[in-house]
Structures are given as C-alpha cells and as structure tokens.
Design a protein around this motif. Sequence first.
Motif, PDB file in Angstrom:
ATOM      1  N   SER A 147       0.807  -1.212   0.000  1.00  0.00           N
ATOM      2  CA  SER A 147       0.000   0.000   0.000  1.00  0.00           C
ATOM      3  C   SER A 147       0.845   1.269   0.000  1.00  0.00           C
ATOM      4  O   SER A 147       0.324   2.370  -0.049  1.00  0.00           O
ATOM      5  CB  SER A 147      -0.917   0.021   1.230  1.00  0.00           C
ATOM      6  N   VAL A 148       2.177   1.091   0.053  1.00  0.00           N
ATOM      7  CA  VAL A 148       3.071   2.244   0.089  1.00  0.00           C
ATOM      8  C   VAL A 148       3.634   2.474  -1.304  1.00  0.00           C
ATOM      9  O   VAL A 148       4.393   1.644  -1.804  1.00  0.00           O
ATOM     10  CB  VAL A 148       4.224   2.032   1.089  1.00  0.00           C
ATOM     11  N   PRO A 149       3.270   3.570  -1.975  1.00  0.00           N
ATOM     12  CA  PRO A 149       3.745   3.788  -3.337  1.00  0.00           C
ATOM     13  C   PRO A 149       5.233   4.110  -3.381  1.00  0.00           C
ATOM     14  O   PRO A 149       5.760   4.793  -2.513  1.00  0.00           O
ATOM     15  CB  PRO A 149       2.904   4.986  -3.811  1.00  0.00           C
ATOM     16  N   HIS A 150       5.892   3.577  -4.424  1.00  0.00           N
ATOM     17  CA  HIS A 150       7.292   3.897  -4.705  1.00  0.00           C
ATOM     18  C   HIS A 150       8.196   3.593  -3.507  1.00  0.00           C
ATOM     19  O   HIS A 150       9.129   4.337  -3.209  1.00  0.00           O
ATOM     20  CB  HIS A 150       7.439   5.376  -5.102  1.00  0.00           C
ATOM     21  N   LEU A 151       7.924   2.506  -2.829  1.00  0.00           N
ATOM     22  CA  LEU A 151       8.770   2.122  -1.701  1.00  0.00           C
ATOM     23  C   LEU A 151      10.138   1.701  -2.222  1.00  0.00           C
ATOM     24  O   LEU A 151      10.244   0.804  -3.042  1.00  0.00           O
ATOM     25  CB  LEU A 151       8.134   0.956  -0.939  1.00  0.00           C
ATOM     26  N   PRO A 152      11.219   2.336  -1.794  1.00  0.00           N
ATOM     27  CA  PRO A 152      12.543   1.970  -2.311  1.00  0.00           C
ATOM     28  C   PRO A 152      12.953   0.582  -1.841  1.00  0.00           C
ATOM     29  O   PRO A 152      12.701   0.200  -0.700  1.00  0.00           O
ATOM     30  CB  PRO A 152      13.463   3.037  -1.705  1.00  0.00           C
ATOM     31  N   GLU A 153      13.591  -0.168  -2.730  1.00  0.00           N
ATOM     32  CA  GLU A 153      14.024  -1.515  -2.387  1.00  0.00           C
ATOM     33  C   GLU A 153      15.418  -1.450  -1.754  1.00  0.00           C
ATOM     34  O   GLU A 153      16.409  -1.912  -2.313  1.00  0.00           O
ATOM     35  CB  GLU A 153      14.003  -2.415  -3.622  1.00  0.00           C
ATOM     36  N   ARG A 154      15.468  -0.850  -0.577  1.00  0.00           N
ATOM     37  CA  ARG A 154      16.719  -0.713   0.140  1.00  0.00           C
ATOM     38  C   ARG A 154      16.968  -1.951   0.976  1.00  0.00           C
ATOM     39  O   ARG A 154      16.060  -2.530   1.561  1.00  0.00           O
ATOM     40  CB  ARG A 154      16.691   0.528   1.027  1.00  0.00           C
ATOM     41  N   LEU A 155      18.248  -2.342   1.034  1.00  0.00           N
ATOM     42  CA  LEU A 155      18.595  -3.521   1.808  1.00  0.00           C
ATOM     43  C   LEU A 155      18.390  -3.270   3.298  1.00  0.00           C
ATOM     44  O   LEU A 155      18.834  -2.256   3.840  1.00  0.00           O
ATOM     45  CB  LEU A 155      20.052  -3.905   1.559  1.00  0.00           C
ATOM     46  N   ALA A 156      17.731  -4.209   3.934  1.00  0.00           N
ATOM     47  CA  ALA A 156      17.518  -4.128   5.371  1.00  0.00           C
ATOM     48  C   ALA A 156      18.605  -4.862   6.146  1.00  0.00           C
ATOM     49  O   ALA A 156      18.777  -4.632   7.344  1.00  0.00           O
ATOM     50  CB  ALA A 156      16.150  -4.713   5.720  1.00  0.00           C
ATOM     51  N   ARG A 157      19.316  -5.751   5.461  1.00  0.00           N
ATOM     52  CA  ARG A 157      20.329  -6.561   6.135  1.00  0.00           C
ATOM     53  C   ARG A 157      21.454  -6.875   5.157  1.00  0.00           C
ATOM     54  O   ARG A 157      21.202  -7.227   4.008  1.00  0.00           O
ATOM     55  CB  ARG A 157      19.700  -7.871   6.627  1.00  0.00           C
ATOM     56  N   PHE A 158      22.686  -6.728   5.624  1.00  0.00           N
ATOM     57  CA  PHE A 158      23.860  -7.064   4.819  1.00  0.00           C
ATOM     58  C   PHE A 158      25.044  -7.142   5.774  1.00  0.00           C
ATOM     59  O   PHE A 158      24.918  -6.824   6.963  1.00  0.00           O
ATOM     60  CB  PHE A 158      24.111  -6.031   3.714  1.00  0.00           C
ATOM     61  N   LEU A 159      26.170  -7.588   5.279  1.00  0.00           N
ATOM     62  CA  LEU A 159      27.368  -7.695   6.103  1.00  0.00           C
ATOM     63  C   LEU A 159      28.223  -6.450   5.922  1.00  0.00           C
ATOM     64  O   LEU A 159      28.562  -6.082   4.799  1.00  0.00           O
ATOM     65  CB  LEU A 159      28.180  -8.938   5.709  1.00  0.00           C
ATOM     66  N   ASP A 160      28.592  -5.823   7.036  1.00  0.00           N
ATOM     67  CA  ASP A 160      29.466  -4.651   6.964  1.00  0.00           C
ATOM     68  C   ASP A 160      30.391  -4.552   8.172  1.00  0.00           C
ATOM     69  O   ASP A 160      30.961  -3.504   8.440  1.00  0.00           O
ATOM     70  CB  ASP A 160      28.647  -3.371   6.826  1.00  0.00           C
ATOM     71  N   GLY A 161      30.525  -5.658   8.902  1.00  0.00           N
ATOM     72  CA  GLY A 161      31.424  -5.681  10.041  1.00  0.00           C
ATOM     73  C   GLY A 161      30.780  -5.376  11.372  1.00  0.00           C
ATOM     74  O   GLY A 161      31.357  -5.663  12.420  1.00  0.00           O
ATOM     75  N   ARG A 162      29.583  -4.794  11.342  1.00  0.00           N
ATOM     76  CA  ARG A 162      28.894  -4.498  12.594  1.00  0.00           C
ATOM     77  C   ARG A 162      28.112  -5.722  13.066  1.00  0.00           C
ATOM     78  O   ARG A 162      27.712  -6.559  12.265  1.00  0.00           O
ATOM     79  CB  ARG A 162      27.968  -3.304  12.415  1.00  0.00           C
ATOM     80  N   ALA A 163      27.861  -5.789  14.352  1.00  0.00           N
ATOM     81  CA  ALA A 163      27.206  -6.966  14.921  1.00  0.00           C
ATOM     82  C   ALA A 163      25.692  -6.873  14.867  1.00  0.00           C
ATOM     83  O   ALA A 163      25.000  -7.887  14.776  1.00  0.00           O
ATOM     84  CB  ALA A 163      27.655  -7.170  16.360  1.00  0.00           C
ATOM     85  N   ASP A 164      25.135  -5.665  14.909  1.00  0.00           N
ATOM     86  CA  ASP A 164      23.692  -5.516  15.032  1.00  0.00           C
ATOM     87  C   ASP A 164      22.990  -5.764  13.693  1.00  0.00           C
ATOM     88  O   ASP A 164      23.308  -5.160  12.688  1.00  0.00           O
ATOM     89  CB  ASP A 164      23.344  -4.114  15.532  1.00  0.00           C
ATOM     90  N   GLY A 165      22.024  -6.680  13.702  1.00  0.00           N
ATOM     91  CA  GLY A 165      21.187  -6.898  12.524  1.00  0.00           C
ATOM     92  C   GLY A 165      21.882  -7.559  11.358  1.00  0.00           C
ATOM     93  O   GLY A 165      21.394  -7.513  10.232  1.00  0.00           O
ATOM     94  N   ARG A 166      23.024  -8.216  11.599  1.00  0.00           N
ATOM     95  CA  ARG A 166      23.766  -8.834  10.504  1.00  0.00           C
ATOM     96  C   ARG A 166      23.623 -10.351  10.494  1.00  0.00           C
ATOM     97  O   ARG A 166      24.328 -11.036   9.774  1.00  0.00           O
ATOM     98  CB  ARG A 166      25.248  -8.453  10.575  1.00  0.00           C
ATOM     99  N   SER A 167      22.728 -10.891  11.284  1.00  0.00           N
ATOM    100  CA  SER A 167      22.561 -12.341  11.342  1.00  0.00           C
ATOM    101  C   SER A 167      21.898 -12.851  10.067  1.00  0.00           C
ATOM    102  O   SER A 167      21.010 -12.210   9.508  1.00  0.00           O
ATOM    103  CB  SER A 167      21.726 -12.733  12.557  1.00  0.00           C
ATOM    104  N   PRO A 168      22.305 -14.028   9.582  1.00  0.00           N
ATOM    105  CA  PRO A 168      21.752 -14.569   8.347  1.00  0.00           C
ATOM    106  C   PRO A 168      20.483 -15.371   8.591  1.00  0.00           C
ATOM    107  O   PRO A 168      20.210 -15.821   9.711  1.00  0.00           O
ATOM    108  CB  PRO A 168      22.863 -15.503   7.858  1.00  0.00           C
ATOM    109  N   ASP A 169      19.691 -15.552   7.544  1.00  0.00           N
ATOM    110  CA  ASP A 169      18.689 -16.605   7.548  1.00  0.00           C
ATOM    111  C   ASP A 169      19.424 -17.924   7.338  1.00  0.00           C
ATOM    112  O   ASP A 169      20.248 -18.040   6.421  1.00  0.00           O
ATOM    113  CB  ASP A 169      17.686 -16.416   6.401  1.00  0.00           C
ATOM    114  N   LEU A 170      19.123 -18.922   8.160  1.00  0.00           N
ATOM    115  CA  LEU A 170      19.741 -20.241   8.040  1.00  0.00           C
ATOM    116  C   LEU A 170      18.631 -21.268   7.870  1.00  0.00           C
ATOM    117  O   LEU A 170      17.785 -21.413   8.760  1.00  0.00           O
ATOM    118  CB  LEU A 170      20.577 -20.571   9.270  1.00  0.00           C
ATOM    119  N   THR A 171      18.623 -21.950   6.734  1.00  0.00           N
ATOM    120  CA  THR A 171      17.568 -22.897   6.419  1.00  0.00           C
ATOM    121  C   THR A 171      18.172 -24.237   6.058  1.00  0.00           C
ATOM    122  O   THR A 171      19.058 -24.310   5.198  1.00  0.00           O
ATOM    123  CB  THR A 171      16.728 -22.395   5.225  1.00  0.00           C
TER     124      THR A 171
END
Length: 240
Positions: A147-171
């Motif tokens: 419902s949000v128009p033109h929502l940018p597809e920005r990455l919410a998670r990636f690796l950059d050396g910081r500890a917060d929010g960098r955990s992977p999905d493991l399946t």
Amino acid sequence: MGLTVKAAARTHVGLVRRRNEDSVYAGESLFAVADGLGGHVAGDTASATAIEALRRYDRPVAEADLVGVAGQAVSAANTALRNKIEAEPELAGMGTTLVAMLCSGSKFVLANVGDSRGYLLRASRAPQMIPITEDHIYGNLMSDAASVPHLPERLARFLDGRADGRSPDLTTRDLRAGDRFLLCSDGLSPVVPNDLIHAYLASSTDSADTADRLIQLAIDHGGPDNVTVIVIDVRKSDDV
C-alpha cells in the motif's frame, strides 16, 4: 545412497559497471556468492574479504552440525570485514550481501544475508524453480508494503562488520539426487524474468554450460550490473 555435488561458477562485470564487485566460491561442499554493495566504499574488497573468510569452512561437516558451522562461517565473514575496516579506516562503509550453501550427506544449509538469491530446480515430471531465499529489503519486512507507493528496495540486512542486525537466515533442507541449485547475484535476478531463468536451468544437464548460458542471458538483457552464478548439481555417487 551416497550423493555427490558438482558445481560450476561464473562471474562477469556486465555491460555498465567499470569493475566487478561480486566474488564467488565453489568448493567441495561450500558454495557462495557475495555482491559488494554498489555505491558503497570498496564493494569489491568487501565481497572478496567475505569469501576469503568463508572458504576456510569448506571442509567435512556432520549433518547435525551444519547450521552451527554455517552460522560460524557467516560470523567469521562479518568479523573479517570488521578487522579489515579497523586496519584500513578508509574502507569504513563497505558492505556485501551473501548467499552460501553448505552440504553434508543428504542435507544442506542455506545462509542468506541481503538480496543475492538461491533457487532449487527439483527433478519431477514438471520441475518447478523454487525460490529458497527471501530478499532482505525493507519492503519485505512491512506487512502493508503493497500500500506504500514507490517504496525503495533498500537492503535491510547485509554484512558490513557491525554486529547488530547482521545475522543470516539459516535454512536446512534435504538434498536429493537430480536436484539443481542456482545461487546468483542480482545481476541475474531480477534483471532476467524467472521463467527464462527456469527454462535455461532446465535446458542443459551440464552445470558449466548452464552457468555460461545464464551469464550470457544476463548480458543479452543489458548487463546493467555485475552478474555471478553458481549452478550446483546433485547426483548419485555411482552416476558420477
């Protein structure tokens, strides 16, 4: 029944970028694609650093330990980025996505951080290409994103050396003889429609030929980004 995994990896700078910020590794039991973040500092260094740390985990692993070892491998990649930035402060801000597959016996674990993707083509009368990763973009995290128009597809998670929010999905999933997997950077998907990727995955039994053809497919669609693919085939050991 024993299973053998055979893979072919290919990467190409594409037709627009000046340098290739993707890195790739295809070993005996570990396969990984890292895509350095465009617009960030030293994306090529970030992806190469992550892959170099990961490749040390290409070793025999008990099925019961797959998830733990895959998690350690991603953590090691993130730590390697942090150490690189601490040693070379001018690299602060670099980052990378990562999709990796670690196999053991009749199981595998998939680790995913970012928007590089994994697909499974499972042998059947009418094989379907099944996505086995989810892009970590902000739109996927919002229940009302549509419902949000033109929502940018920005990455919410990636690796950059910081500890917060960098955990992977493991399946963890089963491996079956006849399975074909595709790991790829976003120079292939979403540049090329899924139905074409599916057709090319299903059209050749040779992993190297398929990988070459997928790279060319991305180039034929304009090659707007670096493109990297790994095609992974699972066979009965006595079929090799």
